[in-house]
Write an enzyme that holds these catalytic residues in place. Sequence first.
Site, PDB file in Angstrom:
ATOM      1  N   PHE A  28       1.669   7.864  -5.311  1.00 29.86           N
ATOM      2  CA  PHE A  28       1.258   7.573  -3.937  1.00 29.86           C
ATOM      3  C   PHE A  28       2.323   6.665  -3.351  1.00 29.86           C
ATOM      4  O   PHE A  28       2.564   5.576  -3.867  1.00 29.86           O
ATOM      5  CB  PHE A  28      -0.102   6.865  -3.907  1.00 29.86           C
ATOM      6  CG  PHE A  28      -0.507   6.387  -2.525  1.00 29.86           C
ATOM      7  CD1 PHE A  28      -1.490   7.050  -1.809  1.00 29.86           C
ATOM      8  CD2 PHE A  28       0.095   5.277  -1.931  1.00 29.86           C
ATOM      9  CE1 PHE A  28      -1.871   6.624  -0.542  1.00 29.86           C
ATOM     10  CE2 PHE A  28      -0.265   4.841  -0.665  1.00 29.86           C
ATOM     11  CZ  PHE A  28      -1.253   5.514   0.025  1.00 29.86           C
ATOM     12  N   GLU A  29       2.928   7.104  -2.275  1.00 29.91           N
ATOM     13  CA  GLU A  29       3.786   6.209  -1.505  1.00 29.91           C
ATOM     14  C   GLU A  29       3.860   6.721  -0.073  1.00 29.91           C
ATOM     15  O   GLU A  29       3.897   7.920   0.173  1.00 29.91           O
ATOM     16  CB  GLU A  29       5.185   6.046  -2.116  1.00 29.91           C
ATOM     17  CG  GLU A  29       5.972   7.307  -2.326  1.00 29.91           C
ATOM     18  CD  GLU A  29       7.305   7.068  -3.045  1.00 29.91           C
ATOM     19  OE1 GLU A  29       7.564   5.955  -3.542  1.00 29.91           O
ATOM     20  OE2 GLU A  29       8.099   8.025  -3.108  1.00 29.91           O
ATOM     21  N   ILE A  30       3.798   5.789   0.840  1.00 30.66           N
ATOM     22  CA  ILE A  30       4.020   6.056   2.257  1.00 30.66           C
ATOM     23  C   ILE A  30       5.229   5.216   2.636  1.00 30.66           C
ATOM     24  O   ILE A  30       5.214   4.000   2.463  1.00 30.66           O
ATOM     25  CB  ILE A  30       2.804   5.681   3.115  1.00 30.66           C
ATOM     26  CG1 ILE A  30       1.587   6.530   2.717  1.00 30.66           C
ATOM     27  CG2 ILE A  30       3.104   5.853   4.599  1.00 30.66           C
ATOM     28  CD1 ILE A  30       0.299   6.149   3.432  1.00 30.66           C
TER      29      ILE A  30
END
Length: 216
Positions: free
Chosen positions: A115-117
Amino acid sequence: MAAIVSYRNMCRFNSGFFFRHELLTPYKWYWRVEPDVRYYCDLDYDPFLFMEDHDKIYGFTISMPEWEPTIPSLWSTVKNFVAEYPQYVSPDNSMDFLSDNAGDSYNMCHFWSNFEIADMDFWRGEAYTKFFEYLENTGGFYYERWGDAPVHSIAAALFTRKDQIHFFKDIGYKHAEFAHCPQGKQWREGHCSCDPNDNFDFAQNSCLRHFMRLHD
């Protein structure tokens, strides 16, 4: 052997190339979504606008130590890069997330990149481009097994201000056996369907406490 090479190909691609793909050229922000993940909470805002409006560059939900045998020389390579290019290190960096002794050694903490934004313009920028090329020239993605998670995390921690990294504590997320479930008001008001006891935030091998101490 093919599986071993393909995994290294993936780590290298995610570290240095996905944001250069022609289909992504028009875009600044991305949200990485892996197979077999779970999202547990209502989201009533646009996280990309949040990041932009608050001058954020990298966002995460889970952090943990990397498996040391996969990156035995990564930190020494990072230290060599910093010694040669000190101008890229932010004065208000997050070294204390990465190291317990002011950078002498690496504590293995990284943001779990399943998960990365994040802002692709950061990866496309001069500092990260130089950094990736430096790592690439050592062959460590193949001679060892440098993952995109520690590579992204080290770069974000060193080349941005510590207030530009954001913990998305309101986004419930699970991948494999690791989960982040929002606590307190967010969960009690029915915004999330996860089990608040299934939460990796402050497990023994979680690195979130290292991140939180940056803002003490």
